[in-house]
Design an enzyme around this catalytic site. Structure first.
Site, PDB file in Angstrom:
ATOM      1  CG  LEU A 203      -1.656  -0.902   1.396  1.00  0.00           C
ATOM      2  CD1 LEU A 203      -2.280  -1.606   2.504  1.00  0.00           C
ATOM      3  CD2 LEU A 203      -3.199  -1.272   0.008  1.00  0.00           C
ATOM      4  CG  HIS A 204       2.395   2.929  -2.933  1.00  0.00           C
ATOM      5  ND1 HIS A 204       2.413   1.447  -3.814  1.00  0.00           N
ATOM      6  CD2 HIS A 204       3.023   3.528  -4.734  1.00  0.00           C
ATOM      7  CE1 HIS A 204       2.055   1.443  -5.128  1.00  0.00           C
ATOM      8  NE2 HIS A 204       2.455   2.552  -5.303  1.00  0.00           N
ATOM      9  NE  ARG A 205      -1.677   3.217  -7.105  1.00  0.00           N
ATOM     10  CZ  ARG A 205      -0.735   3.036  -8.634  1.00  0.00           C
ATOM     11  NH1 ARG A 205      -0.291   4.314  -9.606  1.00  0.00           N
ATOM     12  NH2 ARG A 205      -0.453   2.145  -9.423  1.00  0.00           N
ATOM     13  CG  ASP A 278      -2.020   0.679  -3.130  1.00  0.00           C
ATOM     14  OD1 ASP A 278      -0.974   0.650  -3.158  1.00  0.00           O
ATOM     15  OD2 ASP A 278      -2.207   1.841  -2.221  1.00  0.00           O
TER      16      ASP A 278
END
Length: 365
Positions: A203-205, A278
């Site tokens: 998860l990084h968006r 994501d």
């Protein structure tokens, strides 16, 4: 002899470029591999070259991290100097990172023929920096090499000359299939001390981790997942602060590890009960490995992974229930896979690139 320059910059580019570099070596061209250094530490870049058998880059621009505009500008300045000195006959870029669009702008302004591998993908979400990079890059490209039929349709709807579009398949899947026997799920499980079902999260968006309200919702959703199975999340130390502040790691079922090399990460994914992500590339890799993928986004530029794979879109509100359903159902024994995701995209791409510069096969090939 024609000079073909490959521009890579970030972790997702390397498994896409590897099969193209290998296949194009069969043709009478000189190849120059440029690493912009957008991802610059070992876990994010160098280890990929070693594990995938890619020769050390001929040029490393070392631009490092930074804001989108500053990073793109640094890559443009460095590439303009390089392209002016060496004058490629063809520039090839991969994916949708800042290095990709920077190379597109420089090549277009210098009048250099330009090819985009993974052209035509669209999320139709202009809040994603990657979507802007995709649109600009495709608009400027002379050769648009697509991984899926929906990408061809998007380019057609944008008025792209059909003669510039080539449906070649997905080179990242070439890399996955070539190395699949090296994905040691049991070894990674033992190394990390994992018991029972586990779920991998990436998860990084910005849509998930930038706004404090979104982060609070994300923490609640992922903790509800961790109530059901251990969650393993590779996370770079620089990206932990905001999540730690929000209490993301304050759950016994959360296991944060440092970023892994390609083989180790794919081993981790291969053994997972599911993946929550994501990321774009992970949607493709799980599609081939048959791992249920829950994409925590309102859209995807890779809808073929939903129609011909194991992927589904979820929200932070629906994520815990979808995980519960996936764990109850277990892994599928068979599932559809997209057309031309067959491990032969590299040779198809190489044939198009070589043809564009009039290069034939080497005598020894």
């Amino acid at each position: 002899m024609s000079l073909v320059v490959h521009v890579t910059g970030a972790r997702p580019n390397f498994p896409k470029a590897a099969p193209v570099l290998e296949a194009l070596a069969d043709y009478d061209v000189e190849q120059l591999l440029v690493h912009t250094g957008q991802h610059y530490d070992d876990a994010m870049s160098d280890i990929f070259f070693r594990q995938l058998g890619i020769a050390k880059p001929d040029v490393n621009l070392g631009v490092g991290s930074g804001a989108h505009g500053a990073q793109t500008a640094k890559v443009m300045i460095a590439l303009e100097e390089l392209f002016t000195q060496r004058r490629p006959d063809l520039v090839v870029v991969y994916g949708d990172v800042n290095s990709t669009v920077a190379a597109a702008l420089v090549a277009a302004k210098l009048g250099i023929t330009f090819a985009h591998v993974e052209a035509g993908l669209r999320s139709f979400d202009l809040t994603m920096p990657e979507e802007i990079n995709r649109m600009v890059t495709d608009r400027l490209s002379d050769l648009l090499l697509t991984t899926s039929t929906d990408a061809i349709a998007h380019l057609g709807n944008e008025g792209t000359d059909p003669d510039r579009i080539h449906f070649v398949g997905n080179p990242m899947i070439d890399t996955l299939l070539k190395h699949r026997d090296r994905f040691d799920a049991a070894g990674v499980r033992e190394q990390l001390g994992l018991e029972g079902d586990y779920i991998v999260a990436t998860l990084h968006r910005p849509g998930n981790v930038d706004d404090p309200a979104d982060v609070r919702e994300l923490v609640a959703a992922v903790h509800a997942v961790a109530d059901q199975a251990q969650v393993v999340i590779p996370l770079h130390p620089r990206g932990r602060a905001r999540l730690e502040e929000a209490g993301f790691l304050d759950h016994d079922g959360m296991r944060v590890i440092d970023p892994l090399g390609y083989l180790e990460f794919m081993g981790l994914v291969r053994g997972a009960a599911a993946v929550v992500t994501d990321s774009g590339g992970v949607q493709e890799e799980t599609t081939i490995l048959g791992v249920p993928c829950l994409t925590l986004r309102p859209n995807t530029e890779r809808p073929v992974t939903i129609t011909h794979g194991t992927n589904q879109l979820v929200t932070r509100q629906t994520l815990p229930d979808r995980v519960r359903e996936v764990l109850a159902a277990g892994r599928l024994e068979t599932w559809p896979t997209p057309p031309l995701w067959d491990g032969q995209a590299g040779p198809r791409i190489a044939a198009v690139l070589a043809g564009s510069v009039g290069a034939g096969r080497r005598a020894e090939a």
